[in-house]
Design a protein around this motif. Sequence first.
Motif, short mmCIF file in Angstrom:
data_model
loop_
_atom_site.label_atom_id
_atom_site.label_comp_id
_atom_site.label_asym_id
_atom_site.label_seq_id
_atom_site.Cartn_x
_atom_site.Cartn_y
_atom_site.Cartn_z
N TYR A 340 0.83 -1.20 0.00
CA TYR A 340 0.00 0.00 0.00
C TYR A 340 0.87 1.26 0.00
O TYR A 340 0.59 2.22 -0.74
CB TYR A 340 -0.94 -0.01 1.21
CG TYR A 340 -2.26 -0.70 0.97
CD1 TYR A 340 -2.30 -2.03 0.54
CD2 TYR A 340 -3.47 -0.05 1.16
CE1 TYR A 340 -3.51 -2.68 0.32
CE2 TYR A 340 -4.69 -0.69 0.94
CZ TYR A 340 -4.70 -2.00 0.52
OH TYR A 340 -5.90 -2.63 0.29
N ASN A 341 1.93 1.25 0.81
CA ASN A 341 2.82 2.41 0.83
C ASN A 341 3.51 2.61 -0.51
O ASN A 341 3.66 3.74 -0.99
CB ASN A 341 3.88 2.25 1.93
CG ASN A 341 3.34 2.59 3.31
OD1 ASN A 341 2.55 3.52 3.47
ND2 ASN A 341 3.76 1.85 4.32
N SER A 342 3.93 1.52 -1.14
CA SER A 342 4.59 1.62 -2.44
C SER A 342 3.62 2.07 -3.52
O SER A 342 3.99 2.85 -4.41
CB SER A 342 5.22 0.28 -2.82
OG SER A 342 6.27 -0.05 -1.94
N ALA A 343 2.39 1.59 -3.46
CA ALA A 343 1.39 2.01 -4.44
C ALA A 343 1.13 3.50 -4.34
O ALA A 343 1.03 4.20 -5.37
CB ALA A 343 0.09 1.23 -4.24
N PHE A 344 1.03 4.01 -3.13
CA PHE A 344 0.80 5.45 -2.97
C PHE A 344 2.02 6.24 -3.40
O PHE A 344 1.89 7.33 -3.98
CB PHE A 344 0.43 5.77 -1.52
CG PHE A 344 -0.24 7.11 -1.38
CD1 PHE A 344 -1.57 7.28 -1.75
CD2 PHE A 344 0.44 8.20 -0.88
CE1 PHE A 344 -2.20 8.51 -1.62
CE2 PHE A 344 -0.17 9.43 -0.76
CZ PHE A 344 -1.49 9.59 -1.14
N ALA A 345 3.22 5.73 -3.13
CA ALA A 345 4.44 6.39 -3.61
C ALA A 345 4.49 6.41 -5.13
O ALA A 345 4.95 7.39 -5.74
CB ALA A 345 5.67 5.69 -3.05
N LEU A 346 4.00 5.35 -5.77
CA LEU A 346 3.94 5.29 -7.23
C LEU A 346 2.99 6.35 -7.77
O LEU A 346 3.29 7.03 -8.76
CB LEU A 346 3.51 3.90 -7.68
CG LEU A 346 3.35 3.68 -9.19
CD1 LEU A 346 4.68 3.90 -9.90
CD2 LEU A 346 2.82 2.27 -9.47
N VAL A 347 1.84 6.50 -7.12
CA VAL A 347 0.88 7.54 -7.53
C VAL A 347 1.52 8.92 -7.42
O VAL A 347 1.38 9.77 -8.32
CB VAL A 347 -0.39 7.45 -6.65
CG1 VAL A 347 -1.26 8.70 -6.84
CG2 VAL A 347 -1.18 6.20 -6.99
N LYS A 348 2.24 9.16 -6.34
CA LYS A 348 2.93 10.44 -6.17
C LYS A 348 3.95 10.67 -7.27
O LYS A 348 4.03 11.77 -7.85
CB LYS A 348 3.63 10.48 -4.80
CG LYS A 348 4.40 11.77 -4.55
CD LYS A 348 5.07 11.76 -3.19
CE LYS A 348 5.86 13.05 -2.96
NZ LYS A 348 6.50 13.06 -1.61
N GLN A 349 4.71 9.63 -7.60
CA GLN A 349 5.73 9.76 -8.63
C GLN A 349 5.11 10.05 -9.99
O GLN A 349 5.64 10.83 -10.79
CB GLN A 349 6.58 8.49 -8.68
CG GLN A 349 7.88 8.64 -9.43
CD GLN A 349 8.84 9.61 -8.76
OE1 GLN A 349 8.91 9.67 -7.54
NE2 GLN A 349 9.55 10.38 -9.56
N LEU A 350 3.98 9.40 -10.28
CA LEU A 350 3.27 9.67 -11.53
C LEU A 350 2.81 11.13 -11.61
O LEU A 350 2.94 11.78 -12.65
CB LEU A 350 2.06 8.73 -11.66
CG LEU A 350 2.35 7.28 -12.06
CD1 LEU A 350 1.09 6.44 -11.92
CD2 LEU A 350 2.86 7.21 -13.50
N ALA A 351 2.28 11.63 -10.50
CA ALA A 351 1.83 13.02 -10.47
C ALA A 351 3.00 13.98 -10.67
O ALA A 351 2.87 15.00 -11.36
CB ALA A 351 1.13 13.31 -9.15
N LEU A 352 4.14 13.65 -10.07
CA LEU A 352 5.32 14.51 -10.21
C LEU A 352 5.89 14.45 -11.62
O LEU A 352 6.59 15.37 -12.05
CB LEU A 352 6.39 14.10 -9.20
CG LEU A 352 6.02 14.30 -7.73
CD1 LEU A 352 7.18 13.89 -6.83
CD2 LEU A 352 5.64 15.75 -7.46
N ALA A 353 5.62 13.35 -12.34
CA ALA A 353 6.09 13.25 -13.73
C ALA A 353 5.13 13.97 -14.69
O ALA A 353 5.56 14.67 -15.61
CB ALA A 353 6.22 11.77 -14.12
N VAL A 354 3.83 13.81 -14.46
CA VAL A 354 2.84 14.42 -15.35
C VAL A 354 2.68 15.91 -15.08
O VAL A 354 2.48 16.70 -16.01
CB VAL A 354 1.48 13.69 -15.20
CG1 VAL A 354 0.40 14.36 -16.03
CG2 VAL A 354 1.62 12.23 -15.59
N GLY A 355 2.79 16.30 -13.80
CA GLY A 355 2.56 17.70 -13.43
C GLY A 355 3.40 18.70 -14.20
O GLY A 355 2.86 19.63 -14.82
N PRO A 356 4.73 18.54 -14.24
CA PRO A 356 5.54 19.49 -15.00
C PRO A 356 5.26 19.45 -16.50
O PRO A 356 5.31 20.49 -17.17
CB PRO A 356 6.98 19.03 -14.70
CG PRO A 356 6.87 18.31 -13.40
CD PRO A 356 5.55 17.63 -13.43
N ALA A 357 4.97 18.26 -17.04
CA ALA A 357 4.72 18.14 -18.47
C ALA A 357 3.48 18.91 -18.89
O ALA A 357 3.42 19.50 -19.97
CB ALA A 357 4.59 16.67 -18.86
#
Length: 423
Positions: A340-357
């Motif tokens: 669960y912690n890793s899944a939420f970290a993955l969601v955060k990483q996706l947002a940090l990748a898409v956000g700047p783009a």
Amino acid sequence: MRRIQAGSALSAFGLGFTVPYLYVYVAQVRDLGAATAGIVLAVFAMAALVVLPFSGRAIDRRGPVPVLLVASVVAAVGAVAMGFASSVPAAVGAAALLGAGTAVLQPALATMIVWCSTPVGRTRAFAMQFFLQNLGLGVGGLIGGLLVDTSRPGSFILLFSIEAAMFLVLAAIVGTVRMPGSPAFQGARPSGSGKGGVRALLGHKAMVQLCVLGFVLFFACYGQFESGLAAYGTEAAGIQPSTLGMALAANTAVIVAAQFLVLKFVERRRRSRVIAAVGLIWTVAWLIAGYAGLGHGSQAMATAAFVSTYALFGLGEAMLSPTVAPLVADLAPESMVGQYNSAFALVKQLALAVGPAVGGPMGAALHGPYIVTFVLFSLGITFLAVRLGKQLTPEQNQPSLALRPSKVVARHEPVRESEIASA
């Protein structure tokens, strides 16, 4: 718990030495060009996306400590390799190691905090971690700025060496931690086999809703700090580049100053309502940013408004740190905390990748639509938080309820004479 928090703070301290200067280092100091620097940053993010889906299962099966030790060593090797990288393949390879190692640290540390805390004390533990990590990043960035010299590659080798040393210090500290109920450092694994995986997680409606909410949170805040909002500030509001550093400093200062004051407020409220309030605070922040770039006030007023935007974001972050991460842990089955912690970290990483783009081009060219878009995203946070609250149990939404004494009072009834005789 103290050793876990100390190690977490020191790793953040090490990251602060290099994160603000990675682009400049690759593009200018090593003279590899802006395109290569962009590729290196993309690889850094993509490495995290690759390893996070597998790290959660490893944490649940092997325990968080062994996984963290491996991740710390990988990150340290990546940091040293980056310091000596003078070619494109070397820089890309170092970025992959550094990104993969640092990505796994957070869910492993979060799982350790969960195992060493109660649901009630978890709120304060995660607030302390967020406070120390921000303090470490800020102090590390400040000292790194004093040491860095773009004319001397050796100064960057020093910065990356310090970062690598902090990762190894984290490993050494965590290696001495004995998790509850275990005589060995591997820790007491939760009961269960750790099975379930993605299918079980996707079948958990509350967790899915929290992941959607988390994506919006990180996309609308962290994903804009150094891209869309910075571009909007310089292009629309006429903010000087040096002011961006002042704004980030204001953000960190609010987090450090307000964290434990906010904690007292958060502990007595429902988590869903706290997150909903953050959405409203960030709505005001984006409206103030709109005034800074689209208003007709003086440059001084625009600068003050822009800095205030970052400060309000910091207030929201301080409210989220003792709220969202503990909620992830409280939703997780006993044998799937790492996943669960890793899944939420993955969601955060996706947002940090898409956000700047998404935000970068909009903030630079589409000033009005950019502000409107993120005002709507902030209001969406409030809506999603209220909706999530309906999926949570009272204790998940407000752990302090578990501390309240029961209102049921035992009634004393006289013993009948027939009962005494039969005894």
